[in-house]
Scaffold this active site. Structure first.
Site, PDB file in Angstrom:
ATOM      1  N   ASP A 137     -17.965 -14.035  -2.857  1.00 48.94           N
ATOM      2  CA  ASP A 137     -18.692 -14.384  -1.629  1.00 48.94           C
ATOM      3  C   ASP A 137     -18.350 -15.787  -1.125  1.00 48.94           C
ATOM      4  O   ASP A 137     -18.345 -16.763  -1.876  1.00 48.94           O
ATOM      5  CB  ASP A 137     -20.191 -14.305  -1.912  1.00 48.94           C
ATOM      6  CG  ASP A 137     -21.019 -14.138  -0.656  1.00 48.94           C
ATOM      7  OD1 ASP A 137     -20.870 -14.952   0.262  1.00 48.94           O
ATOM      8  OD2 ASP A 137     -21.815 -13.180  -0.591  1.00 48.94           O
ATOM      9  N   SER A 171     -19.959 -14.067   4.448  1.00 53.07           N
ATOM     10  CA  SER A 171     -20.708 -12.910   3.972  1.00 53.07           C
ATOM     11  C   SER A 171     -21.042 -11.975   5.143  1.00 53.07           C
ATOM     12  O   SER A 171     -20.155 -11.579   5.886  1.00 53.07           O
ATOM     13  CB  SER A 171     -21.961 -13.381   3.225  1.00 53.07           C
ATOM     14  OG  SER A 171     -22.453 -12.391   2.376  1.00 53.07           O
TER      15      SER A 171
END
Length: 290
Positions: free
Chosen positions: A180, A68
């Site tokens: 993600d 991320s």
């Protein structure tokens, strides 16, 4: 022939004894340190402070893995952007530089703007050109498998790693729909260990819900749910690390870009506090063989 071999062995043993007696150390390869950077959106700006502190103390980083926001900061750092430059970038970046709101059944925002942002800050465009080897993690939406990128263009893997489910639209890379990396590698210690790191420092953000009166909107709900899941999933990842740095980001919102200077200072502070322990296990590992 046997007599000659006996003489060679005796000379070798004599040489080793003389080396020990004279205090000469057997050559020892330098320790390679891997850095695993977790997620946290704007709160992940603390990673910049961690990098500043490690650089100031001349702690060399041989490998980086990012999830991320850790993937974004890791990509910039490995491309040659200095921690001081990263601090300047963090001071001016805002949500609108990375994403825009959109109407879609798959999310509330797209991070397509991240491509231009990365093109402006990265010193190189591909993994192969990076100064420091990097791994970027994402999650395959269909299978739930972790995906680790270590070659090819940088921009789309970073976007995929930052595609926070429920907020950002998934990203298609090489025919796979990705979200993600936090779902598969909340803290990417295993990927950086697999790259060849002898010792791994992990940076995991720690927080507790602190807003009075409960969540204010759906993004608070999504963010807190993922924070809980991240804490639960980090247990094994932390066990794969040699040292874990845990900045407490309680009180900072996921979009608190305006408080970047505080977040950088927090990263520096917790890392400086951890340096004596980091140096201890580094010195222990680097002791020459007798």
């Amino acid at each position: 022939m046997k007599g000659l071999q006996k003489i060679v062995r005796s000379m070798r043993d004599l040489g080793r004894g003389m080396s020990r007696a004279s205090g000469l150390a057997t050559p020892h390869k330098p320790v390679s340190i891997g850095l695993a950077l977790g997620g946290g959106f704007a709160r992940g700006i603390v990673h910049v402070g961690v990098l500043k502190a490690l650089e100031a103390e001349n702690i060399p980083i041989s490998f980086v893995a990012g999830t991320s926001v850790g993937a974004l900061i890791g990509a910039a750092y490995c491309s040659g952007v200095t921690p001081a430059e990263l601090e300047e970038i963090a001071a001016r970046v805002r949500f609108r530089d990375l994403a825009r709101w959109t109407l879609s059944r798959y999310g509330f925002a797209t991070n397509q703007r991240m491509i231009n942002f990365l093109n402006n800050i990265l010193k190189v465009k591909t993994f192969e050109e990076l100064r420091t080897p990097l791994a970027i993690t994402a999650t395959d939406f269909a299978s739930g498998e972790g995906v680790v990128f270590r070659s090819g263009p940088l921009a789309d893997p970073v976007r995929a790693s930052c595609a926070y489910p429920g907020v950002f639209l998934p990203v298609m890379v090489n025919g796979r729909l990705l979200v993600d990396g936090m779902l598969a590698h909340s803290l990417p210690t295993r990927p950086v260990r697999d790259m060849g790191a002898d010792r791994v420092i992990a940076v995991s953000l720690r927080s507790r819900w602190s807003e009075a009166g409960g969540p204010k909107h759906i993004f608070d709900v999504i963010g807190q749910c993922f924070s809980i899941a991240q804490d639960m999933n980090c247990v094994q990842a932390k066990q794969c690390a040699d040292f874990v740095i845990e900045p407490d980001v309680t009180g900072y919102r996921y979009d608190d870009f305006e408080r970047s200077s505080e977040l950088v200072a927090l990263g520096e502070s917790v890392t400086h506090a951890a340096l004596p322990e980091i140096r201890k296990w580094l010195e222990r590992y680097c002791q020459p063989s007798p």
